[in-house]
Design a protein around this motif. Structure first.
Motif, PDB file in Angstrom:
ATOM      1  N   LEU A   1       1.926  97.877  32.835  1.00  0.00           N
ATOM      2  CA  LEU A   1       2.548  99.186  32.794  1.00  0.00           C
ATOM      3  C   LEU A   1       3.628  99.308  33.861  1.00  0.00           C
ATOM      4  N   ASN A   2       4.465 100.322  33.700  1.00  0.00           N
ATOM      5  CA  ASN A   2       5.602 100.551  34.582  1.00  0.00           C
ATOM      6  C   ASN A   2       5.668 102.016  34.997  1.00  0.00           C
ATOM      7  N   ILE A   3       5.798 102.254  36.289  1.00  0.00           N
ATOM      8  CA  ILE A   3       6.025 103.604  36.802  1.00  0.00           C
ATOM      9  C   ILE A   3       7.481 103.679  37.241  1.00  0.00           C
ATOM     10  N   VAL A   4       8.151 104.747  36.825  1.00  0.00           N
ATOM     11  CA  VAL A   4       9.557 104.961  37.169  1.00  0.00           C
ATOM     12  C   VAL A   4       9.659 106.258  37.967  1.00  0.00           C
ATOM     13  N   LEU A   5      10.279 106.188  39.135  1.00  0.00           N
ATOM     14  CA  LEU A   5      10.530 107.387  39.934  1.00  0.00           C
ATOM     15  C   LEU A   5      12.014 107.670  39.898  1.00  0.00           C
ATOM     16  N   HIS A   6      12.368 108.819  39.314  1.00  0.00           N
ATOM     17  CA  HIS A   6      13.760 109.234  39.204  1.00  0.00           C
ATOM     18  C   HIS A   6      14.144 110.026  40.451  1.00  0.00           C
ATOM     19  N   GLU A   7      14.920 109.402  41.325  1.00  0.00           N
ATOM     20  CA  GLU A   7      15.439 110.017  42.549  1.00  0.00           C
ATOM     21  C   GLU A   7      14.351 110.603  43.455  1.00  0.00           C
ATOM     22  N   PRO A   8      13.341 109.809  43.808  1.00  0.00           N
ATOM     23  CA  PRO A   8      12.293 110.343  44.695  1.00  0.00           C
ATOM     24  C   PRO A   8      12.866 110.724  46.050  1.00  0.00           C
ATOM     25  N   GLU A   9      12.254 111.744  46.669  1.00  0.00           N
ATOM     26  CA  GLU A   9      12.793 112.293  47.916  1.00  0.00           C
ATOM     27  C   GLU A   9      11.911 112.069  49.140  1.00  0.00           C
TER      28      GLU A   9
ATOM     29  N   TYR B   1      20.239 106.486  36.375  1.00  0.00           N
ATOM     30  CA  TYR B   1      19.448 106.470  35.139  1.00  0.00           C
ATOM     31  C   TYR B   1      20.085 105.558  34.091  1.00  0.00           C
ATOM     32  N   GLU B   2      21.394 105.578  33.976  1.00  0.00           N
ATOM     33  CA  GLU B   2      22.087 104.724  33.003  1.00  0.00           C
ATOM     34  C   GLU B   2      21.879 103.249  33.322  1.00  0.00           C
ATOM     35  N   ASP B   3      21.917 102.892  34.596  1.00  0.00           N
ATOM     36  CA  ASP B   3      21.661 101.517  35.018  1.00  0.00           C
ATOM     37  C   ASP B   3      20.240 101.115  34.637  1.00  0.00           C
ATOM     38  N   PHE B   4      19.285 102.016  34.842  1.00  0.00           N
ATOM     39  CA  PHE B   4      17.891 101.755  34.463  1.00  0.00           C
ATOM     40  C   PHE B   4      17.788 101.475  32.965  1.00  0.00           C
ATOM     41  N   LEU B   5      18.401 102.342  32.132  1.00  0.00           N
ATOM     42  CA  LEU B   5      18.348 102.159  30.676  1.00  0.00           C
ATOM     43  C   LEU B   5      19.007 100.850  30.256  1.00  0.00           C
ATOM     44  N   GLN B   6      20.127 100.541  30.871  1.00  0.00           N
ATOM     45  CA  GLN B   6      20.863  99.322  30.528  1.00  0.00           C
ATOM     46  C   GLN B   6      20.050  98.064  30.857  1.00  0.00           C
ATOM     47  N   LYS B   7      19.313  98.089  31.947  1.00  0.00           N
ATOM     48  CA  LYS B   7      18.547  96.913  32.372  1.00  0.00           C
ATOM     49  C   LYS B   7      17.152  96.844  31.746  1.00  0.00           C
ATOM     50  N   ASN B   8      16.766  97.886  31.009  1.00  0.00           N
ATOM     51  CA  ASN B   8      15.467  97.911  30.327  1.00  0.00           C
ATOM     52  C   ASN B   8      15.669  98.358  28.879  1.00  0.00           C
TER      53      ASN B   8
ATOM     54  N   ILE C   1       9.571 104.908  26.889  1.00  0.00           N
ATOM     55  CA  ILE C   1       9.466 105.706  28.111  1.00  0.00           C
ATOM     56  C   ILE C   1       8.775 107.033  27.818  1.00  0.00           C
ATOM     57  N   TYR C   2       7.769 107.329  28.625  1.00  0.00           N
ATOM     58  CA  TYR C   2       7.130 108.644  28.610  1.00  0.00           C
ATOM     59  C   TYR C   2       7.647 109.391  29.831  1.00  0.00           C
ATOM     60  N   TYR C   3       7.974 110.658  29.651  1.00  0.00           N
ATOM     61  CA  TYR C   3       8.575 111.467  30.700  1.00  0.00           C
ATOM     62  C   TYR C   3       7.561 112.521  31.144  1.00  0.00           C
ATOM     63  N   ALA C   4       7.063 112.400  32.371  1.00  0.00           N
ATOM     64  CA  ALA C   4       6.086 113.349  32.893  1.00  0.00           C
ATOM     65  C   ALA C   4       6.826 114.545  33.479  1.00  0.00           C
TER      66      ALA C   4
ATOM     67  N   TYR D   1      -0.444 105.250  25.098  1.00  0.00           N
ATOM     68  CA  TYR D   1       0.420 104.469  25.976  1.00  0.00           C
ATOM     69  C   TYR D   1       0.350 102.985  25.601  1.00  0.00           C
ATOM     70  N   GLU D   2       1.489 102.424  25.244  1.00  0.00           N
ATOM     71  CA  GLU D   2       1.564 101.007  24.931  1.00  0.00           C
ATOM     72  C   GLU D   2       1.367 100.201  26.210  1.00  0.00           C
ATOM     73  N   GLU D   3       0.942  98.956  26.072  1.00  0.00           N
ATOM     74  CA  GLU D   3       0.606  98.150  27.250  1.00  0.00           C
ATOM     75  C   GLU D   3       1.801  97.790  28.128  1.00  0.00           C
ATOM     76  N   ASP D   4       3.006  97.974  27.644  1.00  0.00           N
ATOM     77  CA  ASP D   4       4.184  97.662  28.462  1.00  0.00           C
ATOM     78  C   ASP D   4       5.124  98.863  28.573  1.00  0.00           C
ATOM     79  N   CYS D   5       4.584 100.063  28.422  1.00  0.00           N
ATOM     80  CA  CYS D   5       5.425 101.258  28.457  1.00  0.00           C
ATOM     81  C   CYS D   5       5.828 101.623  29.883  1.00  0.00           C
ATOM     82  N   TYR D   6       6.765 102.547  29.957  1.00  0.00           N
ATOM     83  CA  TYR D   6       7.276 103.079  31.211  1.00  0.00           C
ATOM     84  C   TYR D   6       6.899 104.556  31.273  1.00  0.00           C
ATOM     85  N   ILE D   7       6.445 105.004  32.431  1.00  0.00           N
ATOM     86  CA  ILE D   7       6.109 106.415  32.627  1.00  0.00           C
ATOM     87  C   ILE D   7       6.987 106.914  33.769  1.00  0.00           C
TER      88      ILE D   7
END
Length: 166
Positions: A4-12, A65-72, A77-80, A93-99
């Motif tokens: 699985l993959n965890i993605v943090l969009h602009e963490p502070e 975000y565009e760079d992330f999409l381009q490289k993956n 992707i599930y958006y919390a 959740y698929e076994e290789d999904c991104y959250i």
């Protein structure tokens, strides 16, 4: 094997990212960080929260975000988000999904969410609570995804040091 993959969009907050990094190491999950970050990856608070696990973390950073999409390409992707129409247990959740999770002060931008309604998920809360802590939210949703994938590759039984279980 589930990866699985965890993605943090602009963490502070570095401590949140450090805690999430530790959770990722403990679960064999990849961490993806989308810039700009609200801290430096060399910050003491980040390393302290991640403890000595940070060196073992599979982490990738992206310019935006565009760079992330381009490289993956083709990533599921599930958006919390607190704005989602369904809960985090309503999807498979698929076994290789991104959250993906958004930054602490504002979440994932609505211009991203509006195009992904079917994969937006929320953690139920009562009243007017704005949101849960980011690292807690990641743990809740990630462990549901791991549960759905039968905790693949994880230790399922603990052991006492000085005694045997019956």
């Amino acid at each position: 094997m589930a990866k699985l993959n965890i993605v943090l969009h602009e963490p502070e907050i570095p401590a949140n990212t450090g805690n999430i990094g530790r959770t990722c190491v403990a679960t064999g999950t990849r961490l993806h960080l989308i810039e700009p970050l609200g801290f430096s990856l060399s910050e003491k608070a980040l390393k302290r929260a991640g403890m000595d696990y940070w060196k073992d973390l599979d982490v990738t950073t992206y310019l935006d975000y565009e760079d992330f999409l381009q490289k993956n390409p083709g990533a599921k992707i599930y958006y919390a988000t607190t704005k989602a129409p369904q809960t985090y247990v309503d999807v498979n959740y698929e076994e290789d999904c991104y959250i993906m999770f958004g930054k602490e002060s504002a979440g994932i931008p609505e211009d991203i969410l509006v195009n992904h309604q079917d994969t937006c998920v929320r953690i139920p809360m009562i009243g007017d609570i704005r949101s849960l802590n980011l690292s807690n939210s990641v743990a809740i949703v990630l462990y549901e995804a791991l549960r759905q994938n039968h905790f693949d590759h994880m230790n399922l039984a603990g052991h006492l040091r000085n005694y045997e279980w019956d």
